[in-house]
Each structure stands twice: as C-alpha cells, then as structure tokens.
Design a protein around this motif. Structure first.
Motif, short mmCIF file in Angstrom:
data_model
loop_
_atom_site.label_atom_id
_atom_site.label_comp_id
_atom_site.label_asym_id
_atom_site.label_seq_id
_atom_site.Cartn_x
_atom_site.Cartn_y
_atom_site.Cartn_z
N SER A 6 0.85 -1.19 0.00
CA SER A 6 0.00 0.00 0.00
C SER A 6 0.88 1.24 0.00
O SER A 6 2.10 1.16 0.16
N THR A 7 0.25 2.39 -0.17
CA THR A 7 1.00 3.65 -0.18
C THR A 7 0.27 4.68 0.67
O THR A 7 -0.92 4.53 0.98
N GLY A 30 -1.80 -0.57 -8.87
CA GLY A 30 -2.23 -1.79 -8.21
C GLY A 30 -2.04 -1.83 -6.71
O GLY A 30 -2.11 -2.91 -6.10
N PHE A 31 -1.80 -0.69 -6.06
CA PHE A 31 -1.69 -0.68 -4.60
C PHE A 31 -2.99 -1.19 -3.97
O PHE A 31 -4.08 -0.93 -4.48
N HIS A 32 -2.83 -1.89 -2.86
CA HIS A 32 -4.00 -2.40 -2.15
C HIS A 32 -4.81 -1.27 -1.54
O HIS A 32 -6.03 -1.20 -1.69
N THR A 33 -4.13 -0.36 -0.84
CA THR A 33 -4.78 0.77 -0.18
C THR A 33 -3.93 2.02 -0.39
O THR A 33 -2.70 1.94 -0.41
N ALA A 34 -4.59 3.15 -0.53
CA ALA A 34 -3.92 4.45 -0.51
C ALA A 34 -4.42 5.21 0.71
O ALA A 34 -5.62 5.48 0.82
N LEU A 237 2.87 -2.42 8.56
CA LEU A 237 4.08 -1.66 8.85
C LEU A 237 4.10 -0.42 7.96
O LEU A 237 4.17 -0.52 6.73
N LEU A 238 4.04 0.76 8.59
CA LEU A 238 4.20 2.02 7.88
C LEU A 238 5.69 2.32 7.84
O LEU A 238 6.31 2.57 8.88
N TRP A 274 4.41 7.85 -0.91
CA TRP A 274 4.51 8.37 -2.26
C TRP A 274 5.66 9.38 -2.29
O TRP A 274 5.77 10.23 -1.42
N PRO A 275 6.55 9.29 -3.28
CA PRO A 275 7.73 10.17 -3.28
C PRO A 275 7.38 11.65 -3.28
O PRO A 275 6.49 12.11 -4.00
#
Length: 300
Positions: A6-7, A30-34, A237-238, A274-275
């Motif tokens: 996720s992001t 395709g991230f699971h969660t934003a 884990l963040l 996210w960068p």
C-alpha cells in the motif's frame, strides 16, 4: 503468506495541481490501499500547503473505483467521535465501502494543541484513546448512541444508515504500548506500527527487526488475553521510520529484501510513502513505480 503493498499520499498538493493524479495513479499501479495522514499540519510541511484528510479522501473516492482508501492515522487530537463517525459513514457510502480507519492515540506534534488545549500527558492521551475507540465503535455500528464519559459524550447521536461495510468499517489501530495493544486486540481488524522510535536515529536494521518481533509478540499476548486469534488481525508496517528507512526504496531488490524480512515477522501489509521531492520522503519515482508493479509478485 501473501503480503499486500500500500501507499500513503500526503495531502500537500492542490487537487488540480498533482493531487488528483497521485490517487488515480495509485489505483493504476495496483496498490491495495492508498492512505493519507489525518493532521492539521505535520513536521517539515508545517509552513506549506496541507489539506484535510476527509475531503481529500472523499475526492479520491470519486475518481477511483477499486483501491481501498483510509487514514494513517486519525487521532483524538482534534477529533470528536460523534462528528468523526458521521464523516466516516458518509465517506464509506461515497466510496462504496472502501474505507479503512487508521486510528491512534496521537502525539505531541504541531497540531496536538491547535485547538488551544494544554498538551496532554502520555497517560491522558492513553485515557482519551481508551474512551474514544469504544465510543466510535458503537457510533459506527448502532443507529443511536447515548454515552457520558470522562472526555467524550454523545446524546442520542444518530448515525443512520451506518456503514456500507458491516457491522462497521474496519479499524487499523496504531499501538505499541500495553493499553493500545489491548484496544487493537479488542476492536481492531488490523494493527499498525512504525517500529521502535527509540531506534530511529542510532539503531540498526537488526535491532529494528527484533523490536518489531517483540511488538508482534505483545500483540499476540493481548489477543490471547482478549480471547482472540492474533491471525485475525492484519499487521501493517508504515515504513519510513525505521533505521534503514532510506534503503527500501533505492531499488526493487532492496525493497523485496526489506519486505521479505518483515513478512517473516508476520506482517501482512507494507505501506510506502509516495515520493515527495526535497523532503524526508524523496525517492526515485521510476523505482517507486517498479516496486509497486513488480514487488508483489516476488513476495507471493
């Protein structure tokens, strides 16, 4: 064991000047969660643009279809359970049931006293959190709630029609101390950690892994005490706050190695920032996108 990726997208960009495109691109990758942070301001971004989490997530829900959305994390620092519940129910409806509430006790950051209150001690934060979470749980699952507490009250608070997700949207409880872990064990569908903050500056990656192992063991003990199987909870884990915070996004191989070591500890979801150029979260966007698209297959 599969590992979701996720992001977290910080709300520092105007919606029509890059804000919208980050959320739609997160879904395409395709991230699971934003997720986004639920703050009024945050650290090095204090003197720049920063937008509200709930309006941002509402907008994101309107331009995406599949990706889950959420806060990482919301806290009692400037939230009340009654008004927060109403906003979350609305957001869950608008998104078609794609919302996860990351929730934590809060800290001592810039927005902790923005409403004019005196700084809360660690004990008061824990006391408030211990009252906040059960009340919010009821508000999201029941049509009408009356509660008189030490810190929060509700008088015939109506939350009809409730969440799209039943019995309510999932909680991802951020906690490392015993009281918070007990709340995660009782009310959480997921548990969130950033690692051990004492290791941030001078710790080693090996020490961080061992600290996280200890946290997962304490979570398992809290679940056993609550009569619950710890396997029922996702472990999130963040990243960005462990001693090797810069390395995972330097290459696909580095990330797969990092994520694999943490999957072995039982983590089921890894969240990467996210960068953001010229910030603590600066990263090569091409490498970031390569990780998003290629790492999940390597981690199955």
């Amino acid at each position: 064991m599969s590992l979701r990726l996720s992001t977290v997208i910080l709300p520092y960009r105007r919606w029509n000047d890059g804000g919208r495109s980050s959320w739609t691109r997160a879904e395409q990758l395709g991230f699971h969660t934003a997720y986004t942070y639920d703050h009024l301001s945050w650290r090095t971004f204090r003197d720049g643009p920063w937008f509200g989490a709930v309006p941002t997530l509402t907008a994101a829900a309107s331009v995406t279809d599949r990706i889950r959305l959420g806060t990482l994390v919301t806290s009692p620092n400037f939230r009340h359970p009654v008004t927060l519940a109403k906003e979350l129910i609305s957001l869950d409806d608008i998104s078609g049931g794609r919302i996860t509430l990351g929730i934590g006790a809060g800290g001592t950051g810039f927005d902790a006293t923005a409403l004019g209150q005196e700084p809360w001690s660690p004990r008061e934060r824990a006391d408030r959190f211990a009252e906040f979470v059960p009340l919010l749980d009821r508000l999201l699952a029941e049509d009408a709630v009356t509660h008189e507490g030490t810190y929060y009250s509700a008088v015939e608070a109506r939350t009809i029609p409730g969440c799209v997700q039943r019995p309510r949207l999932p909680f991802a409880v951020a906690a490392t101390g015993p009281r918070g872990l007990r709340l995660a064990a009782r009310y959480g569908q997921a548990w969130v950690t950033t690692g051990d903050p004492k290791l941030f500056e001078n710790g080693t990656p090996e020490q961080s892994v061992e600290a996280l192992r200890g946290q997962t063991e304490k979570l398992a003990a809290a679940c056993a005490e609550a009569g619950r199987d710890v396997a029922e909870l996702d472990k999130v884990l963040l990243t960005g706050f462990t001693p090797d915070r810069d390395r995972p996004l330097t290459s696909l191989d580095a990330f797969v190695d990092f994520a694999g070591r943490h999957r072995e500890l039982g983590f089921t979801e890894i969240v990467i920032h996210w960068p953001i150029p010229d910030s603590d979260f600066a990263a090569d966007e091409k490498v970031f996108e390569q990780i998003a698209t290629e790492a999940p297959a390597q981690l199955r």
